[in-house]
Scaffold this motif. Sequence first.
Motif, PDB file in Angstrom:
ATOM      1  N   MET A  10       0.803  -1.286  -0.025  1.00  0.00           N
ATOM      2  CA  MET A  10      -0.046  -0.058  -0.039  1.00  0.00           C
ATOM      3  C   MET A  10       0.817   1.244   0.143  1.00  0.00           C
ATOM      4  O   MET A  10       0.636   2.104  -0.795  1.00  0.00           O
ATOM      5  N   LEU A  11       2.056   1.166   0.796  1.00  0.00           N
ATOM      6  CA  LEU A  11       2.751   2.336   0.899  1.00  0.00           C
ATOM      7  C   LEU A  11       3.551   2.726  -0.504  1.00  0.00           C
ATOM      8  O   LEU A  11       3.655   3.710  -1.094  1.00  0.00           O
ATOM      9  N   LEU A  12       3.935   1.463  -1.210  1.00  0.00           N
ATOM     10  CA  LEU A  12       4.486   1.737  -2.505  1.00  0.00           C
ATOM     11  C   LEU A  12       3.561   2.179  -3.403  1.00  0.00           C
ATOM     12  O   LEU A  12       4.049   2.861  -4.500  1.00  0.00           O
ATOM     13  N   LEU A  13       2.541   1.608  -3.418  1.00  0.00           N
ATOM     14  CA  LEU A  13       1.268   2.143  -4.446  1.00  0.00           C
ATOM     15  C   LEU A  13       0.777   3.746  -4.320  1.00  0.00           C
ATOM     16  O   LEU A  13       0.411   4.156  -5.255  1.00  0.00           O
ATOM     17  N   SER A  14       1.513   4.495  -3.344  1.00  0.00           N
ATOM     18  CA  SER A  14       0.866   5.595  -2.937  1.00  0.00           C
ATOM     19  C   SER A  14       2.304   6.588  -3.068  1.00  0.00           C
ATOM     20  O   SER A  14       1.988   7.779  -2.833  1.00  0.00           O
ATOM     21  N   THR A  15       3.184   6.289  -3.771  1.00  0.00           N
ATOM     22  CA  THR A  15       4.294   7.145  -4.081  1.00  0.00           C
ATOM     23  C   THR A  15       4.219   8.042  -5.131  1.00  0.00           C
ATOM     24  O   THR A  15       4.847   8.980  -5.261  1.00  0.00           O
TER      25      THR A  15
ATOM     26  N   VAL B  57      -3.903   7.058  -7.803  1.00  0.00           N
ATOM     27  CA  VAL B  57      -5.160   7.098  -8.286  1.00  0.00           C
ATOM     28  C   VAL B  57      -5.721   5.419  -8.622  1.00  0.00           C
ATOM     29  O   VAL B  57      -6.655   5.019  -8.437  1.00  0.00           O
ATOM     30  N   ARG B  58      -4.778   4.692  -9.041  1.00  0.00           N
ATOM     31  CA  ARG B  58      -4.971   3.347  -9.459  1.00  0.00           C
ATOM     32  C   ARG B  58      -5.317   2.492  -8.269  1.00  0.00           C
ATOM     33  O   ARG B  58      -6.134   1.888  -7.919  1.00  0.00           O
ATOM     34  N   PHE B  59      -4.555   2.953  -7.163  1.00  0.00           N
ATOM     35  CA  PHE B  59      -4.845   2.211  -5.932  1.00  0.00           C
ATOM     36  C   PHE B  59      -6.297   2.730  -5.190  1.00  0.00           C
ATOM     37  O   PHE B  59      -6.913   1.852  -4.448  1.00  0.00           O
ATOM     38  N   SER B  60      -6.627   4.117  -5.573  1.00  0.00           N
ATOM     39  CA  SER B  60      -7.989   4.431  -5.065  1.00  0.00           C
ATOM     40  C   SER B  60      -9.159   3.804  -5.728  1.00  0.00           C
ATOM     41  O   SER B  60      -9.990   3.280  -5.179  1.00  0.00           O
ATOM     42  N   ILE B  61      -8.919   3.405  -7.078  1.00  0.00           N
ATOM     43  CA  ILE B  61      -9.884   2.676  -7.890  1.00  0.00           C
ATOM     44  C   ILE B  61      -9.916   1.255  -7.459  1.00  0.00           C
ATOM     45  O   ILE B  61     -10.886   0.736  -7.318  1.00  0.00           O
ATOM     46  N   LEU B  62      -8.721   0.617  -7.303  1.00  0.00           N
ATOM     47  CA  LEU B  62      -8.795  -0.616  -6.597  1.00  0.00           C
ATOM     48  C   LEU B  62      -9.283  -0.802  -5.378  1.00  0.00           C
ATOM     49  O   LEU B  62      -9.955  -1.775  -5.028  1.00  0.00           O
ATOM     50  N   ASN B  63      -9.461   0.164  -4.434  1.00  0.00           N
ATOM     51  CA  ASN B  63     -10.149   0.132  -3.155  1.00  0.00           C
ATOM     52  C   ASN B  63     -11.459   0.227  -3.263  1.00  0.00           C
ATOM     53  O   ASN B  63     -12.235  -0.410  -2.577  1.00  0.00           O
ATOM     54  N   ASP B  64     -12.104   0.779  -4.556  1.00  0.00           N
ATOM     55  CA  ASP B  64     -13.363   0.830  -4.709  1.00  0.00           C
ATOM     56  C   ASP B  64     -13.903  -0.540  -5.298  1.00  0.00           C
ATOM     57  O   ASP B  64     -14.775  -0.529  -6.102  1.00  0.00           O
ATOM     58  N   ALA B  65     -13.074  -1.570  -5.361  1.00  0.00           N
ATOM     59  CA  ALA B  65     -13.571  -3.020  -5.964  1.00  0.00           C
ATOM     60  C   ALA B  65     -13.534  -2.894  -7.473  1.00  0.00           C
ATOM     61  O   ALA B  65     -14.460  -3.414  -8.063  1.00  0.00           O
ATOM     62  N   GLU B  66     -12.778  -2.065  -8.066  1.00  0.00           N
ATOM     63  CA  GLU B  66     -12.872  -2.034  -9.734  1.00  0.00           C
ATOM     64  C   GLU B  66     -11.222  -2.403 -10.292  1.00  0.00           C
ATOM     65  O   GLU B  66     -10.717  -1.633 -10.666  1.00  0.00           O
ATOM     66  N   PRO B  67     -11.013  -3.891 -10.003  1.00  0.00           N
ATOM     67  CA  PRO B  67      -9.649  -4.110 -10.528  1.00  0.00           C
ATOM     68  C   PRO B  67      -9.523  -3.991 -11.889  1.00  0.00           C
ATOM     69  O   PRO B  67      -8.260  -3.645 -12.456  1.00  0.00           O
TER      70      PRO B  67
ATOM     71  N   PHE C  10       4.243  10.563   0.104  1.00  0.00           N
ATOM     72  CA  PHE C  10       2.939   9.775  -0.148  1.00  0.00           C
ATOM     73  C   PHE C  10       1.675  10.437  -0.711  1.00  0.00           C
ATOM     74  O   PHE C  10       1.655  11.663  -0.180  1.00  0.00           O
ATOM     75  N   ASN C  11       0.976   9.919  -1.799  1.00  0.00           N
ATOM     76  CA  ASN C  11      -0.015  10.429  -2.399  1.00  0.00           C
ATOM     77  C   ASN C  11      -1.267   9.702  -1.906  1.00  0.00           C
ATOM     78  O   ASN C  11      -1.357   8.576  -1.959  1.00  0.00           O
ATOM     79  N   VAL C  12      -2.302  10.602  -1.780  1.00  0.00           N
ATOM     80  CA  VAL C  12      -3.734  10.007  -1.461  1.00  0.00           C
ATOM     81  C   VAL C  12      -4.497  10.650  -2.781  1.00  0.00           C
ATOM     82  O   VAL C  12      -4.866  11.778  -2.871  1.00  0.00           O
ATOM     83  N   ALA C  13      -5.282   9.727  -3.321  1.00  0.00           N
ATOM     84  CA  ALA C  13      -6.307  10.129  -4.517  1.00  0.00           C
ATOM     85  C   ALA C  13      -7.661  10.089  -3.984  1.00  0.00           C
ATOM     86  O   ALA C  13      -7.960   8.822  -3.538  1.00  0.00           O
ATOM     87  N   LEU C  14      -8.341  11.101  -3.859  1.00  0.00           N
ATOM     88  CA  LEU C  14      -9.860  11.212  -3.671  1.00  0.00           C
ATOM     89  C   LEU C  14     -10.569  11.412  -4.826  1.00  0.00           C
ATOM     90  O   LEU C  14     -10.509  12.209  -5.575  1.00  0.00           O
ATOM     91  N   PRO C  15     -11.836  10.628  -4.943  1.00  0.00           N
ATOM     92  CA  PRO C  15     -12.542  10.524  -6.228  1.00  0.00           C
ATOM     93  C   PRO C  15     -13.168  11.900  -5.931  1.00  0.00           C
ATOM     94  O   PRO C  15     -13.676  12.258  -4.956  1.00  0.00           O
ATOM     95  N   GLN C  16     -13.411  12.693  -7.176  1.00  0.00           N
ATOM     96  CA  GLN C  16     -14.217  13.742  -7.281  1.00  0.00           C
ATOM     97  C   GLN C  16     -15.383  13.712  -8.207  1.00  0.00           C
ATOM     98  O   GLN C  16     -15.176  13.435  -9.228  1.00  0.00           O
TER      99      GLN C  16
END
Length: 119
Positions: free
Chosen positions: A26-31, A37-47, A108-114
Motif C-alpha cells: 500500500m505504501l509503494l502504491l502511493s508514491t 489513483v489506481r490504488f483508489s480505484i482498486l480500493n473501490d473494487a474495480e480491479p 505519499f499521495n492520496v487520491a480522492l474521487p471527485q
Amino acid sequence: MLTKLKAHWHKIGLARKIIEIMVAVMLLLSTSPSLAVRFSILNDAEPAVAVSCHPKYDPDSATILPGTAIGKWVFPTYTIYPQRYTGFFHEDTGTSIVDFQIYRILIFNVALPQVSPGP
C-alpha cells in the motif's frame, strides 16, 4: 541490519507477515500520483479499471472542481479520460467518477474521487 530483519521475519507469525506485506504494498502504491489513483480505484473494487486505466494530470479540472483549493494551495487533479473509459461507478456517490484529487503527505499521495459538475 539485514540479519536483524531476517531474525524479525522468522520470529513473527504468518498473519503478521501478510499484514506487513500488505502495508508495504500500500505504501509503494502511493508514491506517485498515478499509482495513487489506481490504488483508489482498486480500493473501490474495480480491479479491471485500475489495471487498464491511464490517469493523466489535468491542469484545467483543478480550477473547475469545487473544493480544490484550501487557502493558497491548489491540489492537482488527475483524470481518467472519458474518451477511453466511462470511468467507474462509485458506490458512495452513485455516479461515474473520472476525476481524482491528489493530496500529498510527505512522499505519499492520496487520491480522492471527485464528482465532476454536471452540465
